[in-house]
Design a protein around this motif. Structure first.
Motif, PDB file in Angstrom:
ATOM      1  N   SER A 190      15.941 -48.191 -14.349  1.00 16.08           N
ATOM      2  CA  SER A 190      16.885 -47.069 -14.431  1.00 16.08           C
ATOM      3  C   SER A 190      17.784 -47.195 -15.654  1.00 16.08           C
ATOM      4  N   ARG A 191      18.195 -48.433 -15.971  1.00 16.15           N
ATOM      5  CA  ARG A 191      19.055 -48.618 -17.132  1.00 16.15           C
ATOM      6  C   ARG A 191      18.290 -48.354 -18.427  1.00 16.15           C
ATOM      7  N   ARG A 194      17.977 -44.572 -18.841  1.00 21.46           N
ATOM      8  CA  ARG A 194      19.225 -43.962 -19.324  1.00 21.46           C
ATOM      9  C   ARG A 194      19.469 -44.293 -20.792  1.00 21.46           C
ATOM     10  N   ARG A 198      19.850 -41.648 -23.760  1.00 23.63           N
ATOM     11  CA  ARG A 198      21.103 -41.615 -24.520  1.00 23.63           C
ATOM     12  C   ARG A 198      20.835 -41.744 -26.021  1.00 23.63           C
TER      13      ARG A 198
END
Length: 826
Positions: A190-191, A194, A198
Motif C-alpha cells: 500500500s505504501r 501511494r 504521489r
C-alpha cells in the motif's frame, strides 16, 4: 488494461489519422536513449487525464520515433495487442473532473504483477500533452471552458482546445520510472502504491508549471491582492501620515503605481508574437542558435527561475522570451524601463509579460514598497522573472558593471519566504551584427542618447533588407540563491530581521552581482564576426592578406579549444576559410584583389563598429594576450616572474573583464596557457627554467605580437592612471579629477597612435580601475577627498611597465612627466 478488438483498433487508428490532418506537434525528449528505456522490458505510458485524443497523440509520436506503442504492447507474459497505458484522472460531466478509479486499479495490478514476479519490471513513462500554452487565469470562465491545460474541463472543452490550439500542441515524454526499483525498496504494498501515485502527480504538476507557469491572476485581482498585503498597508499608512492625506488617497496612489508596474499577460498576444517573431528572426537573422538549455528545463520544474541576461539590444527582451517559449519553457515576467512604456509598443510588451519600473525609487517610499511587493508576489508564487543586471544596454560590447538594485530586491524577497528554491540563470545574448551598433558608436563619441520612440519599430523593419547573420543565446551555470547565501553568510537564516534588510545585504549583493556577470561571460559565444574583428583590429592597419587572416583565425581557434575559457563556452565549428566567407556576406569586410591574391581590410567607420564585437569576447583572450605582452616586451622570464606580474595585474583585469577565477585558480590557468602557447611555438622553454621569445623574424613572433594587442589597450589604461597618480603626488588629487585627466590622456594617445576605439577613453573604465585600487588598499581617500597612496602604487607601475611597448611607455611618460620604471631583461 484490456485487449482492444479489431474494430476498436480500426476506429482508433482511423480517428488518429483524421486528427493529425489538423494537429501539429512539437515533441520533447522522444528517443529511447533520452528516456532511459531498456528494450527488453515492457513500457507503460502514463497520461494525466483520460483523453482519447491525448492517447492518439502519444500513439502517433511513438510511431514516428520508433518507441514502443501504447496500442501495440508486447510482453512475454502477455498477448500482442494489449494496451500499455493508463490515466491518473478522468473527467466526469461537462466541467468537473475527479480521480478515475480504474487508474488506481491499473497501477495496483501492475505493481502486484511486479511484486509476484521478481524477474519482471515495467517502465512507466509519463507523457504530458499541452494543447496550447496559455497561462492559467483564476476565475476566467472563458479560459476554463476552452483551454485544456486547466485543472477543470470536460469533453466539450477538449474539443474546443483541439480546434483552437491543436496546431500548437506540445508533447513532453519524460524519463522512464522503474516499478522494479520501487518494489525493491521493500516497503508494504500500500505504501509503494501511494508513493508511485504521489511521484506521478508531483511530476505532472511540476512539468505543467515549468511549461505554462503557475496560476496567473487577472491584473485587477493581482493589484487588489498587493494593496491588501500587511507590508503595503503599512506603507500606505506611512504615506498618508507623511503627505498629510487620507488613507483612501494614499491607497489610490498605491493602486496607480501598481497598475503602472504590473504586467498583463495575454495568451493571444503570446501566440501572435510567436508567429511574428518566428518570421522576424528568420527574416532579419539566419535563425537563433540556442545552447545549454536542457539543464534549465529540468531545473525549472522545482525552482523559481530568475533569468539574468547581458543587455546588448532592445530586442533582447523578445529574443530570450521567444527562445524560452520555443524550448517549451514559460516566458518570464520581464523588468523593463519605464521609457519603453510607449503608446502601442508598451501595451504589447506588457501583454507579453513586461512589467515597468522607474529608473530611480529615491524620494518615493510608497512606489518602492509597491514595486518590492509586486516582485515578492511573482517570486513567491513561482513565476519566472527576467531582468538585466547591467541596468542598461552595453554601448561598448563589454559586460557592464552590474546594478544591484533588482538583485537586492530578489534577495530580500527570498529572505521573507524561502520555501521554494530560487535559481539565477545567467544568459549570454550575442549578435553577429547588431541593429543599434552605429547608434552606440555615436553615443560613445559624445552624441546624446536618443529617446525611444514607436518609430523605432519602423526603422527596425527598414533594416530587414540587410544581412545580420545569426543571433545566439547561451545559458550559463545557474546560481542557487540558497547555496550562495550558505557560502557567503552561513548564519543568514538566524539573522533575519523584521525589515528583511540585514547589515550584510549590500556586500553580499555586490558579490552575487559579480558572480552573475562572470558567469554570463563564461557562457560567451565565439562566432565568426568576433573572430575576424579580433584578428583585424589587432593589426596596425586593420588589414591582412587572405592566407594570413585564415592562419591567424585558425590559431585563435586552436588556442581556445586547447584552453577553453569554461565548459559553457560555445565556439564556432567553421574553419578559417569558412569564417571569412561567412563574414563577407554580412558586408563588414572590404576586399581588394590583385595578382598576388585577396586582401581583407576594415575601413575607419567599420573598424570602430567591429570593436563592439571584439569586446564581446575580449575576456576570453585576456590571459593569452597578457602573456603575449610579457614576451613581446621581455626576451625571457621565469615562471615565478611571470606569476608575480600576473598576480599583481589580475585583480584589475578581473574587475574590468569579470574574469571567473580566484587568484589561486588564476595562476593554474596561467600555467596551462604557458603550455598551450608553447605547444603552438609562440613561446619557447629552455633547460635553465626560462620561457623565451621566438625569433623576431619568425611567423610565431608576428602571431605573438598580434595576440598581445587584444589586451594592450586595457593595460595602457591601467598605466595611464598610475602614471598620472604618481605625477600628481600622494594626497594632491581628487578621484573625479584623476578620472578626467585619464580620459583626456587616453584621447590624446588615441590620436597620436591612431587608436580607433571609443571605449579606450570611456570614463567608466577609469573609474572602475581607481575603485579597484581602493578596494585593494593601494590608494585611500583622505578627509579632504584626496587620493593617498604609498609604495604599492610604484609596484603596480613597475609590473605594468613590463607589458607595454616602449613607444606607448614613452608617450605616457612624456605627457605625465613620470620617471620611467627600471626594466629587467634576461
Amino acid at each position: 488494461m484490456h485487449k482492444p478488438n479489431t474494430l476498436s483498433r480500426f476506429l482508433f487508428h482511423s480517428l488518429r489519422k483524421l486528427l493529425f490532418t489538423w494537429v501539429r506537434t512539437t515533441v520533447h525528449n522522444n528517443t529511447a536513449e533520452s528516456l532511459g528505456i531498456q528494450p527488453d522490458k515492457p513500457v507503460c505510458y502514463v497520461l494525466r487525464n483520460r483523453s482519447l485524443s491525448d492517447l492518439m497523440v502519444v500513439e502517433q509520436e511513438c510511431r514516428k520515433a520508433g518507441l514502443p506503442r501504447p496500442y501495440a504492447f508486447i510482453h512475454k507474459d502477455r498477448k500482442s495487442g494489449d494496451q500499455a497505458y493508463f490515466y491518473l484522472t478522468q473527467q466526469r460531466g461537462v466541467l468537473l473532473q475527479r480521480e478515475h478509479p480504474e487508474a488506481a486499479d491499473t497501477l495496483e495490478n501492475l505493481l502486484k504483477e511486479t511484486e509476484e514476479h521478481p524477474g519482471q519490471d515495467v517502465q512507466l513513462v509519463p507523457v504530458s500533452i499541452f494543447w496550447g500554452r496559455a497561462p492559467d487565469k483564476e476565475q476566467s470562465a472563458l479560459k476554463l471552458l476552452f483551454d485544456w491545460n486547466f485543472s477543470l474541463g470536460g469533453r466539450f472543452s477538449k474539443f474546443m482546445a483541439i480546434l483552437l490550439h491543436g496546431r500548437q500542441t506540445m508533447v513532453h515524454f519524460n524519463p522512464s520510472m522503474s516499478l522494479r526499483d520501487m518494489v525493491d525498496e521493500g516497503q508494504e504494498h500500500s505504501r509503494t502504491l501511494r508513493k508511485v501515485g504521489r511521484i506521478l502527480r508531483v511530476h505532472f504538476r511540476q512539468l505543467r508549471e515549468s511549461v505554462i507557469g503557475p496560476d496567473l491572476s487577472h491584473r485587477r485581482i493581482l493589484v487588489n491582492g498587493l494593496i491588501h498585503t500587511p507590508q503595503l498597508r503599512k506603507a500606505i499608512e506611512a504615506e498618508a501620515a507623511a503627505q498629510e492625506v487620507t488613507l483612501v488617497e494614499a491607497e489610490t496612489k498605491a493602486r496607480q503605481y501598481a497598475n503602472e508596474i504590473a504586467s498583463d499577460y495575454s495568451y493571444p498576444v503570446l501566440r501572435f508574437m510567436d508567429i511574428l517573431l518566428t518570421w522576424f528572426w528568420n527574416k532579419l537573422y539566419d535563425g537563433v542558435s540556442i545552447n545549454n538549455v536542457e539543464p534549465i528545463k529540468e531545473l525549472s520544474q522545482k525552482h523559481s527561475i530568475v533569468y539574468v541576461p547581458c543587455h546588448r539590444s532592445h530586442i533582447d527582451y523578445l529574443l530570450l522570451s521567444y527562445a524560452l517559449y520555443y524550448e517549451g519553457l514559460t516566458p518570464p515576467h520581464i523588468a523593463a524601463g519605464i521609457n519603453l512604456n510607449m503608446p502601442v509598443v508598451g501595451t504589447i510588451l506588457r501583454k507579453g509579460g513586461a512589467f515597468f519600473m522607474r529608473r530611480t525609487f529615491r524620494g518615493n517610499p510608497l512606489y518602492s514598497a509597491v514595486f518590492h511587493e509586486y516582485m515578492h508576489t511573482l517570486s513567491s508564487r513561482g513565476f519566472p522573472i527576467e531582468y538585466f543586471v547591467e541596468g542598461g544596454r552595453s554601448r561598448t560590447g563589454r559586460t557592464l558593471n552590474p546594478k544591484t538594485g533588482m538583485l537586492s530586491i530578489s534577495l530580500r524577497s527570498y529572505l521573507r519566504d524561502n520555501r521554494k528554491p530560487v535559481l539565477f540563470v545567467p544568459v549570454y545574448i550575442g549578435y553577429e551584427k547588431l541593429l543599434e551598433v552605429s547608434t552606440y558608436m555615436g553615443e560613445l563619441r559624445g552624441k546624446s542618447k536618443k529617446k525611444e520612440s514607436p518609430l523605432d519599430v519602423v526603422r527596425t523593419l527598414a533594416a530587414l533588407k540587410d544581412q545580420f547573420g545569426k543571433a545566439w543565446i547561451n545559458f550559463g551555470n545557474p546560481i542557487s540563491m540558497g547555496d550562495f547565501l550558505d557560502k557567503e553568510v552561513p548564519q543568514w537564516q538566524e539573522e533575519l530581521s523584521d525589515s528583511f534588510k540585514p547589515e550584510w545585504l549590500k556586500k553580499t549583493t555586490n558579490t552575487l552581482a559579480f558572480n552573475i556577470a562572470s558567469e554570463i561571460n563564461s557562457a560567451a559565444v565565439i562566432n565568426p564576426v568576433n573572430l575576424v574583428s579580433m584578428a583585424l583590429l589587432s593589426t596596425p592597419r586593420h588589414a591582412l592578406g587572405e592566407q594570413e587572416l585564415v592562419l591567424l583565425i585558425e590559431i585563435y581557434l586552436r588556442l581556445l579549444k586547447k584552453s577553453p575559457y569554461s565548459d559553457k563556452t560555445v565556439i564556432t565549428d567553421m574553419d578559417g576559410h569558412s569564417v571569412i566567407r561567412y563574414v563577407e556576406k554580412l558586408d563588414v569586410l572590404n576586399k581588394f584583389s590583385d595578382s598576388l591574391g585577396d586582401v581583407y581590410t576594415l575601413d575607419e567607420k567599420t573598424a570602430v563598429m567591429m570593436t563592439y564585437y571584439r569586446n564581446n569576447v575580449l575576456h576570453m583572450f585576456a590571459v593569452p594576450s597578457l602573456l603575449s605582452c610579457l614576451f613581446i616586451n621581455n626576451s625571457a622570464m621565469t615562471q615565478r616572474e611571470i606569476f608575480r606580474v600576473c598576480s599583481i595585474l589580475y585583480p584589475y583585469l578581473k574587475s574590468e573583464l569579470f574574469l571567473k577565477w580566484s587568484e589561486r585558480g588564476f595562476l593554474k590557468v596561467v600555467a596551462k596557457w604557458l603550455d598551450t602557447l608553447e605547444s603552438e611555438g609562440l613561446i619557447i622553454s629552455d633547460h635553465e627554467g626560462y620561457y623565451r621569445q621566438p625569433e623576431h623574424s619568425s611567423a610565431q613572433y608576428v602571431t605573438l605580437t598580434v595576440l598581445s594587442r587584444a589586451i594592450a589597450q586595457t593595460l595602457e589604461r591601467f598605466f595611464m592612471v598610475i602614471s598620472l597618480l604618481i605625477s600628481n603626488g600622494s594626497g594632491s588629487i581628487e578621484q573625479e579629477i584623476l578620472e578626467n585627466q585619464s580620459r583626456d590622456l587616453a584621447q590624446r594617445l588615441s590620436i597620436i597612435h591612431g587608436l580607433n576605439a571609443p571605449e579606450f577613453f570611456d570614463k567608466a573604465l577609469f573609474k572602475n580601475f581607481i575603485e579597484q585600487l581602493r578596494l585593494n588598499n593601494v590608494v585611500e581617500i583622505t578627509q579632504t577627498n584626496k587620493l593617498n597612496f604609498g609604495n604599492e602604487v610604484k609596484m603596480v607601475a613597475d609590473e605594468a611597465f613590463k607589458v607595454l611597448t616602449s613607444e606607448v611607455r614613452h608617450s605616457i611618460l612624456q605627457t605625465t612627466k613620470t620617471q620611467p620604471a627600471p626594466i629587467e631583461e634576461h
